[in-house]
Scaffold this active site. Structure first.
Site, PDB file in Angstrom:
ATOM      1  N   HIS A  24      -2.202  -2.381  -8.663  1.00  0.00           N
ATOM      2  CA  HIS A  24      -1.375  -3.337  -7.908  1.00  0.00           C
ATOM      3  C   HIS A  24       0.114  -2.978  -7.911  1.00  0.00           C
ATOM      4  CE1 HIS A  24      -0.414  -7.008  -5.900  1.00  0.00           C
ATOM      5  NE2 HIS A  24       0.431  -7.347  -6.845  1.00  0.00           N
ATOM      6  N   CYS A  34      -1.409  -3.808  -0.968  1.00  0.00           N
ATOM      7  CA  CYS A  34      -0.140  -4.248  -1.562  1.00  0.00           C
ATOM      8  C   CYS A  34       0.944  -3.180  -1.534  1.00  0.00           C
ATOM      9  CB  CYS A  34      -0.370  -4.755  -2.982  1.00  0.00           C
ATOM     10  SG  CYS A  34      -1.288  -3.616  -4.033  1.00  0.00           S
ATOM     11  N   ASP A  79      -4.729  -7.270  -2.571  1.00  0.00           N
ATOM     12  CA  ASP A  79      -5.836  -7.121  -1.624  1.00  0.00           C
ATOM     13  C   ASP A  79      -6.090  -5.665  -1.236  1.00  0.00           C
ATOM     14  OD1 ASP A  79      -3.605  -6.582  -0.133  1.00  0.00           O
ATOM     15  OD2 ASP A  79      -3.961  -8.104   1.408  1.00  0.00           O
TER      16      ASP A  79
END
Length: 271
Positions: free
Chosen positions: A265, A91, A88
């Protein structure tokens, strides 16, 4: 009788109110779509997952995706488990926060050092010009989590706290503020790494403090330095070579937190 001329539809001039309404409707449609995507991500991914066997990564890529399959195999030589975080944009901070607090359950000496630094951090931010009233609740939540660890909470209860949206987001906000504060304190050093002709303060206001903004090297360096916690990131992408690329922030330090980075991510790694 002459045929009636078809009535021409009156056209609105460019830049009219109707054009503005259309643009607004388009913007709202995009926002609604983004909200739906975020809701789908939220349903499918907890903010922080249970600890999983690292082998789950193999299933995320096609069997004939030799680059990633080989790099996961290499990663498996160094790590055994992974804990995933929700993709989101927050992270990195969530992964860092959980990983270090979980480790502090078994390191009372580092816990006391970390607690002292964290307690003083609000005062440091206020002295830089951050408004105490604005940051107080976020700092309180951060300290509450540290005190939860000090009381020897279980990993399951710590995980539950990190999966409580408001608690978890307040922690992220405070870690973002700490990152921003450090970047601005050391602006003479960091200004050389910021693109687009922006000042360090502008960069922080646009790329560090807002929620859901992704993190890069500069964010990691700043947070690691702000809290004196060494972070090792294993970079895994489609670059050549069958190994992940480890980077330690700051260089030469002894890592306390281990993270896996795949484009856009971060997840938590365990030996």
């Amino acid at each position: 009788m002459a045929a009636e001329e078809p009535q021409q539809q009156k056209q609105e001039p460019l830049g009219s109110d109707s054009e503005g309404v259309n643009c607004l409707a388009y913007d709202e449609a995009i926002m609604a779509q983004q909200d739906r995507i975020q809701q789908e991500i939220a349903v499918q991914n907890p903010l922080v997952s249970e600890r999983l066997e690292l082998s789950v990564l193999y299933k995320e890529y096609a069997e004939d995706d030799n680059i990633y399959q080989q790099k996961i195999k290499d990663l498996h030589k160094k790590y055994s488990y992974i804990r995933k975080t929700r993709p989101d944009g927050n992270c990195f901070y969530r992964a860092f926060g959980f990983s270090h607090l979980e480790a502090l359950l078994d390191d009372s000496k580092e816990l006391q050092r970390f607690k002292a630094v964290s307690a003083k951090s609000k005062e440091d931010l206020v002295s830089q010009g951050f408004t105490e009233f604005t940051i107080e609740d976020f700092h309180n939540t951060f300290m509450d989590l540290i005190e939860q660890v000090e009381k020897q909470t279980s990993v399951a209860d710590l995980l539950a706290s990190f999966n409580d949206q408001s608690t978890s987001d307040y922690l992220v906000v405070y870690l973002r503020l700490l990152t921003s504060g450090y970047l601005q304190r050391e602006s003479k050093f960091f200004e050389h790494f910021i693109e687009g002709g922006r000042t360090v303060k502008e960069f922080c206001q646009q790329e560090v403090e807002p929620m859901c903004k992704e993190s890069d090297h500069i964010h990691i360096i700043a947070l690691a330095q702000a809290l004196s916690v060494s972070i090792q990131v294993e970079y895994m992408d489609r670059g050549e070579g069958g190994t992940t690329n480890p980077h330690i922030f700051p260089e030469g330090s002894e890592p306390k937190v281990y993270l896996l980075y795949r484009p856009g991510h971060y997840d938590i790694l365990y030996k």
